[in-house]
Design a protein around this motif. Structure first.
Motif, short mmCIF file in Angstrom:
data_model
loop_
_atom_site.label_atom_id
_atom_site.label_comp_id
_atom_site.label_asym_id
_atom_site.label_seq_id
_atom_site.Cartn_x
_atom_site.Cartn_y
_atom_site.Cartn_z
N THR A 1 0.85 -1.19 0.00
CA THR A 1 0.00 0.00 0.00
C THR A 1 0.89 1.24 0.00
OG1 THR A 1 -0.05 0.18 2.40
CG2 THR A 1 -1.74 -1.22 1.37
N ARG A 2 0.29 2.40 -0.23
CA ARG A 2 1.06 3.66 -0.15
C ARG A 2 1.68 3.82 1.22
NH1 ARG A 2 -2.68 8.39 -2.19
NH2 ARG A 2 -1.41 9.39 -0.62
N ARG A 3 0.94 3.47 2.24
CA ARG A 3 1.45 3.56 3.62
C ARG A 3 2.65 2.62 3.81
NH1 ARG A 3 -0.83 5.62 8.40
NH2 ARG A 3 -2.63 6.13 7.13
N ALA B 1 5.64 4.12 2.14
CA ALA B 1 6.15 5.24 2.94
C ALA B 1 6.94 4.72 4.14
CB ALA B 1 4.98 6.12 3.40
N ARG B 2 6.47 3.68 4.77
CA ARG B 2 7.19 3.09 5.91
C ARG B 2 8.54 2.53 5.47
NH1 ARG B 2 1.91 0.02 8.05
NH2 ARG B 2 1.09 1.65 9.39
N PRO C 1 3.36 11.52 -0.16
CA PRO C 1 3.31 11.53 1.30
C PRO C 1 1.98 10.95 1.80
CG PRO C 1 3.21 13.77 0.45
CD PRO C 1 3.41 12.86 -0.72
N VAL C 2 2.05 10.29 2.94
CA VAL C 2 0.85 9.73 3.57
C VAL C 2 0.63 10.52 4.85
CG1 VAL C 2 -0.14 7.69 4.64
CG2 VAL C 2 1.34 7.44 2.63
N HIS C 3 -0.54 11.07 4.99
CA HIS C 3 -0.87 11.86 6.17
C HIS C 3 -1.94 11.14 6.98
CE1 HIS C 3 1.39 15.17 4.45
NE2 HIS C 3 0.72 14.98 3.33
#
Length: 61
Positions: free
Chosen positions: A8-10, A13-14, A58-60
């Protein structure tokens, strides 16, 4: 049974954050030993990280 699914996008990002920390931190990462650990120079690594940073939004939250 494990399902094979794309990150996933998250998750991306991690993974990027973890790589940034391992690259830069001498305390909890490879830090000053990065080039001998990976075979990549700091300059090569920064260029690769910048490419990934542009591709992973970016994931917010």
């Amino acid at each position: 049974m494990t399902r094979r699914q794309p990150l996933t996008r998250r998750d991306w990002a991690r993974a990027l954050l973890a790589t940034e920390i391992v690259f830069a931190s001498n305390l909890v990462g490879s830090g000053l030993d990065w080039s001998s650990t990976t075979g990549l120079s700091d300059e090569e690594t920064i260029a690769l990280l910048r490419t990934l940073q542009r591709k992973i939004p970016p994931v917010h939250g």
